[in-house]
Scaffold this active site. Sequence first.
Site, PDB file in Angstrom:
ATOM      1  N   THR B 143       0.869  -1.200   0.000  1.00 40.94           N
ATOM      2  CA  THR B 143       0.000   0.000   0.000  1.00 40.94           C
ATOM      3  C   THR B 143       0.898   1.240   0.000  1.00 40.94           C
ATOM      4  OG1 THR B 143      -0.229  -0.144   2.401  1.00 40.94           O
ATOM      5  CG2 THR B 143      -2.007  -1.074   1.072  1.00 40.94           C
ATOM      6  N   LYS B 169       3.951  -7.042   4.050  1.00 43.57           N
ATOM      7  CA  LYS B 169       3.750  -5.637   3.698  1.00 43.57           C
ATOM      8  C   LYS B 169       3.437  -4.887   4.989  1.00 43.57           C
ATOM      9  CE  LYS B 169       0.497  -3.408   3.303  1.00 43.57           C
ATOM     10  NZ  LYS B 169      -0.449  -2.514   4.071  1.00 43.57           N
ATOM     11  N   THR B 180      -1.338  -2.575  10.179  1.00 47.20           N
ATOM     12  CA  THR B 180      -1.777  -2.807   8.797  1.00 47.20           C
ATOM     13  C   THR B 180      -0.644  -3.527   8.147  1.00 47.20           C
ATOM     14  OG1 THR B 180      -2.952  -0.767   8.713  1.00 47.20           O
ATOM     15  CG2 THR B 180      -2.664  -1.871   6.650  1.00 47.20           C
ATOM     16  N   ASN B 392       0.141  11.127   5.919  1.00 46.82           N
ATOM     17  CA  ASN B 392      -1.117  10.757   6.551  1.00 46.82           C
ATOM     18  C   ASN B 392      -2.140  11.871   6.605  1.00 46.82           C
ATOM     19  OD1 ASN B 392      -1.018   7.909   7.290  1.00 46.82           O
ATOM     20  ND2 ASN B 392       0.919   8.576   8.198  1.00 46.82           N
ATOM     21  N   THR B 397      -7.684  11.500   0.503  1.00 43.92           N
ATOM     22  CA  THR B 397      -8.254  12.387  -0.514  1.00 43.92           C
ATOM     23  C   THR B 397      -7.316  12.613  -1.681  1.00 43.92           C
ATOM     24  OG1 THR B 397      -7.553  14.109   1.001  1.00 43.92           O
ATOM     25  CG2 THR B 397      -9.885  13.624   0.904  1.00 43.92           C
TER      26      THR B 397
END
Lengths: 397, 397
Positions: B143, B169, B180, B392, B397
């Site tokens: 990611t 990851k 994550t 972050n 967006t």
Amino acid sequence: MNIPKGFKFVGLHCGIKRKRKDLGIIYSEKPCIAAGVFTTNVVKAAPVVYNMEVLEKSFKNIRAIVVNSGVANACTGEQGMKNTIKMAEKTAKELGIPVDSVLVSSTGLIGVQLPMEKIESGIEEAAKNLAEDPLPFAEAIMTTDTVTKTSSVRVEINGKEVNVLGVAKGSGMIHPNMATMLSFILTDAQITPEALKKLLKASVDKTYNMIDVDGDTSTNDMVLILANGLSDALEIHEGTEEFQKFSEAIDIVNTELAKKIVEDGEGATKLMEVKVINAPNVNVAKKVALSVVSSNLVKTAIYGEDANWGRVFAAAGYSGAMFDHSRLDLYIESEKNRIMVAKDGCEYPFDEIEAKEILSSKYVRLILDMKQGNGEATAWGSDLTEKYVEINGRYRT
Amino acid sequence: MNIPKGFKFVGLHCGIKRKRKDLGIIYSEKPCIAAGVFTTNVVKAAPVVYNMEVLEKSFKNIRAIVVNSGVANACTGEQGMKNTIKMAEKTAKELGIPVDSVLVSSTGLIGVQLPMEKIESGIEEAAKNLAEDPLPFAEAIMTTDTVTKTSSVRVEINGKEVNVLGVAKGSGMIHPNMATMLSFILTDAQITPEALKKLLKASVDKTYNMIDVDGDTSTNDMVLILANGLSDALEIHEGTEEFQKFSEAIDIVNTELAKKIVEDGEGATKLMEVKVINAPNVNVAKKVALSVVSSNLVKTAIYGEDANWGRVFAAAGYSGAMFDHSRLDLYIESEKNRIMVAKDGCEYPFDEIEAKEILSSKYVRLILDMKQGNGEATAWGSDLTEKYVEINGRYRT
């Protein structure tokens, strides 16, 4: 400002810092009933350990608080404790009061010994310059703070006027329980030691222990309350209506100071309020609210004005509290507008422009409706910005 | 790279992300013994809940793992669970294996539904393109990662060669317990399900659960281990010498992957290792080590190359562990040099230029000698930089 009767203040530059004020004293004409709440950090600064001991015995006879900024007197071993005692002794001597009626407080860099010569001549000078105005004192306790922090209220107790004044500092290393945060609450109320202790603890739990700037709990935090009884109001006892009323007054002052600390958080551009409602119980509400305001990812999203509600749910989820996440609704709110951004644990379609507008406000509220009980809690946090990193990458050198 | 026998890989772009690979499959020719460790977050993503259930029954019969990146399938309600099941069904159909032999994993943005059409045609294509090379798969699960993360070792078990390969990851939302963070460990060892489960849990506790980027625990984390038994080595049983040897091999792979995750932490410029020695016990050592690597103030000091040892002691102090802080010694170390910066809980005179030189290294070690027992633990963390905030503040967006 509502200044309680019988308190005097001073703040001056004695040379610990390069230029700014770095030494202050609060003095009471009459012995005060006092109580304190201190950092839970295992590594406690010398003045924290010292005050805890002094308050054990002298909680009915406190006359002064002497505070320096610039050096925290933490991780300073035996020499550090000797210096704290010396600060109390010197203050007592200059003010003509007993040594065990003086509380001591320090804030600033950890691991450095206090420059005692400067401090002692500073105390000498300070003792001669006590005055009505609390602002020089409020300045003298600042470190990375950019503004002074005071709050005051007047409350009627048995038909008589009682004043409460709070002076605080704090900007970085802010996380419950407590932080590099000092707060001194002064009142002319008459109150029993037990009642004072109880209401201070309860108030701290709802205010200073519900704020976060950077998740770091300091070695020096303390909240001290002094009540000198110089108002004309009758003595306040636990469990009475007047106790309730006075508690609320203290809460108002502490809430305002707590919010001011977060608002002045290192590098902060926004104040975020997280209100958790309808939680299974109050403990869940507190844990969730604190976890959300403390999350670096929520903080950066607020800074970026991004309605990234998933980060809020993730932070709620790792709070340590158990709950049913499939019921959570989330709203974001500014002074002008409020919209729902998630419903029943999932996305709820919202207008991105409207959301951005709400989040561009200086004071952003997140309302998390858990829909599974009636527990409630509110926490406050700053956003996390590049400026925070800049400030803290350079603080010492 | 030591690729275990009988495993095949694929990674491709199916359209969840704009350009980069976003779908991958690991396939085993033979049913695998499998075990997993999952996020402790109350808010668990659909594939986490799904895999926990599948592993309950099919832990002896796993054939494939299908993973997408870009969308986390967390906070997606019933539809999210349906989509996870559909991913498993489609993968099973295309590979001609039972549905309950397929594990599913997702990582990316929270709160958005998966684009199932794209994913289903992606799986169709992927199933036709399985190959020896694990790198496309390693790419497909990234990611905000900037590099792929793999690690492998070869170990001799009863005189026969056994291979272990790990692919992981992780970059943001990294905090124990889990993050994550996805990690898939593959081996051709033969091993009992009990032994595999036990060693995975123990290894995760020492590796992935000892790293921190930003204190946030994700909704999607999982470590899965698949053992297909295709090596010629005899079955590994708990409590044997070979179990020990194999555990060490797994630890090596997991440690390397854990460190790679932190090194690639969002915005990170340095990897910090905190080694706590001579703690009262192992639990204190772990709590202290984790608290130090997780502190925003320690992270920014490391970033600023500032030997601000007071922040290390403060972070140790609020770890929740009890200890005598007047005994702590602290050293900082690079590959080339090591100096003492604090002794017996206080400052120890050191050369600032030498300290700065050590801290300018890419890999910085802090060694905290607690001198009060023999507990030991190591944790790894990234530094905290302006870049982290930038990443972050803008992710969604």
